[in-house]
Design an enzyme around this catalytic site. Sequence first.
Site, PDB file in Angstrom:
ATOM      1  N   HIS A  54       0.856  -1.183   0.000  1.00 46.89           N
ATOM      2  CA  HIS A  54       0.000   0.000   0.000  1.00 46.89           C
ATOM      3  C   HIS A  54       0.894   1.236   0.000  1.00 46.89           C
ATOM      4  O   HIS A  54       2.012   1.209   0.548  1.00 46.89           O
ATOM      5  CB  HIS A  54      -0.887   0.023   1.241  1.00 46.89           C
ATOM      6  CG  HIS A  54      -1.989  -0.985   1.222  1.00 46.89           C
ATOM      7  ND1 HIS A  54      -3.140  -0.815   1.939  1.00 46.89           N
ATOM      8  CD2 HIS A  54      -2.112  -2.176   0.583  1.00 46.89           C
ATOM      9  CE1 HIS A  54      -3.944  -1.854   1.751  1.00 46.89           C
ATOM     10  NE2 HIS A  54      -3.331  -2.695   0.929  1.00 46.89           N
ATOM     11  N   GLU A  56       0.847   3.919   1.740  1.00 51.18           N
ATOM     12  CA  GLU A  56       1.240   4.372   3.071  1.00 51.18           C
ATOM     13  C   GLU A  56       2.391   3.540   3.628  1.00 51.18           C
ATOM     14  O   GLU A  56       3.359   4.077   4.171  1.00 51.18           O
ATOM     15  CB  GLU A  56       0.069   4.273   4.057  1.00 51.18           C
ATOM     16  CG  GLU A  56      -1.157   5.049   3.661  1.00 51.18           C
ATOM     17  CD  GLU A  56      -2.188   4.185   2.939  1.00 51.18           C
ATOM     18  OE1 GLU A  56      -1.852   3.536   1.929  1.00 51.18           O
ATOM     19  OE2 GLU A  56      -3.343   4.165   3.387  1.00 51.18           O
TER      20      GLU A  56
END
Length: 152
Positions: A54, A56
Site C-alpha cells: 500500500h 502508506e
Amino acid sequence: MNETDRERMNTAVREAEIAAAEGEIPVGAALYRGGTLLWADHNRREQRHDPTAHAELLCMRHGAEQKGDWRLNDCTLYVTLEPCPMCAGAMVMSRVGRCVFGAADPEKGCCGSIYDLPADPALHSTTKWEQDPDSEAYAARLSAWFREKQRK
C-alpha cells in the site's frame, strides 16, 4: 488544513495518478518530516504481487530508512484515501505524528469511518489525523477510476 498541507497533498495526488496509469488502485501517499519529503509512493500491490504494498506502508518503510529511525513521530503522512486497518496500525506502530487523508473509505477506513484505530487509548501511542476538506474531490477521482475499470 493550511496551504503547506495542500501542496503536500498534491504530491500524494501525483502518486495516485501514477498508480492509475500503472493499473493500480489510484492511491498515493507522501511522508514529510518538517519541510523535507522523505518518500512519496503509490499502491504497488499488483505490480509487486504483494498484499502489503500500500502507498502508506511503502512511504513509512522507505521514509524510516531515509530518516534513519523507525520512529516517525515528527512526520506527517499525506494520503489520498483513508488508511485501512493495516496502514492505520502501521501508523500507530511507527508512531507517525500526524496523518492527513483525502477520501473517506466507508468499507475499510480506520481513521474514523469504520473504526478510529489511531486514537484507540488501548494502544501505546496514537496518531492524530484529519480529513482534507476537499474529500469529495478525492472520492470522485476514485469513483471515476472504478467506473472506468468496470467498463473495460
